[in-house]
Design an enzyme around this catalytic site. Structure first.
Site, mmCIF file in Angstrom:
data_model
loop_
_atom_site.group_PDB
_atom_site.id
_atom_site.type_symbol
_atom_site.label_atom_id
_atom_site.label_comp_id
_atom_site.label_asym_id
_atom_site.label_seq_id
_atom_site.Cartn_x
_atom_site.Cartn_y
_atom_site.Cartn_z
ATOM 1 N N GLY A 46 0.700 -1.148 -0.027
ATOM 2 C CA GLY A 46 0.049 -0.017 0.117
ATOM 3 C C GLY A 46 0.814 1.163 0.060
ATOM 4 C CB CYS A 47 4.454 1.978 0.582
ATOM 5 S SG CYS A 47 3.975 1.705 2.283
ATOM 6 C CB SER A 48 3.384 5.928 -3.434
ATOM 7 O OG SER A 48 4.205 6.692 -2.355
#
Length: 136
Positions: A46-48
């Protein structure tokens, strides 16, 4: 690693770009994480940017190695880790990490892309703490 309260004290005196520079500095201060530990299993979803968090065990205290391929994101990771680093697992399991980070107002200071993975990092840290605390 600096304590969260020490970081906040400095952060509150800064504005805009200076806060970005502080986050980048915090990221540079993280312990080196060996490339061998940067695997799919340690990748935070879920991290860019790519973020890896690896828990190490030192009796009943938590210690994490972490890294990111983006400088500001790495600083955010350092901020999350500083809230829990080298504390007893039982304390971290019941700790409000999100609340501890609220004074930094990351949602308003940074783009949503940069902060979207923070809840996942916190969840990972707390899940590990809960597992260790239950085993103790």
């Amino acid at each position: 690693m600096r304590s969260l309260s020490d970081i906040l004290e400095e952060y509150e005196f800064l504005e805009g770009d200076e806060r970005y520079r502080l986050l980048i500095e915090l990221g540079r201060e993280l312990e080196d994480m060996p490339d061998a530990l940067k695997t799919d299993a340690t990748l935070v979803r879920g991290c860019s940017a790519a973020v890896w968090v690896y828990p190490t065990e030192d009796s009943d205290t938590l210690h994490f190695l972490a890294d990111s391929n983006a400088a500001i994101t790495k600083g955010i990771v350092a901020l999350v880790i500083s809230a829990v680093q080298d504390k007893p697992a039982s304390e971290v399991a019941s700790m409000d990490v999100t609340g501890a980070l609220e004074p930094f107002d990351l949602k308003n200071q940074l783009s949503s892309n940069r902060t979207q993975g923070v809840p996942n990092m916190i969840a990972l840290v707390k899940e590990h703490a809960a597992r260790l605390a239950a085993a103790a």
